[in-house]
Design a protein around this motif. Sequence first.
Motif, PDB file in Angstrom:
ATOM      1  N   GLU A  53       0.832  -1.202   0.000  1.00  0.00           N
ATOM      2  CA  GLU A  53       0.000   0.000   0.000  1.00  0.00           C
ATOM      3  C   GLU A  53       0.870   1.256   0.000  1.00  0.00           C
TER       4      GLU A  53
ATOM      5  N   TYR B  74       2.288   1.690  -3.462  1.00  0.00           N
ATOM      6  CA  TYR B  74       1.236   2.199  -4.341  1.00  0.00           C
ATOM      7  C   TYR B  74       1.053   3.701  -4.110  1.00  0.00           C
ATOM      8  N   GLY B  75       0.966   4.087  -2.851  1.00  0.00           N
ATOM      9  CA  GLY B  75       0.804   5.508  -2.526  1.00  0.00           C
ATOM     10  C   GLY B  75       1.980   6.338  -3.024  1.00  0.00           C
TER      11      GLY B  75
ATOM     12  N   CYS C  93       3.896   5.642  -5.615  1.00  0.00           N
ATOM     13  CA  CYS C  93       3.785   5.729  -7.085  1.00  0.00           C
ATOM     14  C   CYS C  93       2.752   6.776  -7.491  1.00  0.00           C
ATOM     15  N   ILE C  94       1.619   6.796  -6.789  1.00  0.00           N
ATOM     16  CA  ILE C  94       0.578   7.795  -7.078  1.00  0.00           C
ATOM     17  C   ILE C  94       1.111   9.198  -6.805  1.00  0.00           C
ATOM     18  N   LYS C  95       1.829   9.366  -5.695  1.00  0.00           N
ATOM     19  CA  LYS C  95       2.419  10.668  -5.357  1.00  0.00           C
ATOM     20  C   LYS C  95       3.386  11.116  -6.457  1.00  0.00           C
ATOM     21  N   HIS C  96       4.221  10.189  -6.921  1.00  0.00           N
ATOM     22  CA  HIS C  96       5.183  10.515  -7.979  1.00  0.00           C
ATOM     23  C   HIS C  96       4.454  10.920  -9.259  1.00  0.00           C
ATOM     24  N   LEU C  97       3.482  10.138  -9.666  1.00  0.00           N
ATOM     25  CA  LEU C  97       2.746  10.444 -10.894  1.00  0.00           C
ATOM     26  C   LEU C  97       1.991  11.765 -10.781  1.00  0.00           C
ATOM     27  N   THR C  98       1.412  12.033  -9.624  1.00  0.00           N
ATOM     28  CA  THR C  98       0.694  13.292  -9.409  1.00  0.00           C
ATOM     29  C   THR C  98       1.641  14.483  -9.544  1.00  0.00           C
TER      30      THR C  98
END
Length: 156
Positions: free
Chosen positions: A136, A139-140, A142-147
Amino acid sequence: QCPFKHGTVYSGPYPGYAHGNPKRGICPNGCRAEMNSDITGDESTAETMMREAMEYLDLYYHERSEEMSRTKGFLPKKERMAEVRKSIHETGLYVHTFDELEHGARVAWRNAPKCSNRKYWQQLKLLDCRDVDTNEGMYGSCIKHLTKAVACGSAE
């Protein structure tokens, strides 16, 4: 020793680093990759780690000490090298500071000969996720990086 602090330069297992040409120098001082050689063959894992850590810290302090010396908590080169030596002797590893890790990522990008965008190497911003230890959390991260990458218009 190379004034650009290249340390040990070898091409294996990535011969693209020297573009397969043993006559091509890595720098104006004549540093050359040793093609198809096993430089670490006579070293233990700990000796290789120690040599590579000291070579990297030598490069890091050569390139960053002037700027970082104004930063609170920045250790002088001799102190940091002693700290790293002690850690490797006692535990078999050492932990990079955030700035050492970020600069290492930037240097890797700068030195990637086949990357057309490496001219932006100094703009790379590191998201330090070394503390993440769950799916988790990854995943978080990766989302932070993409954002951040989408919000800024480029991958940071």
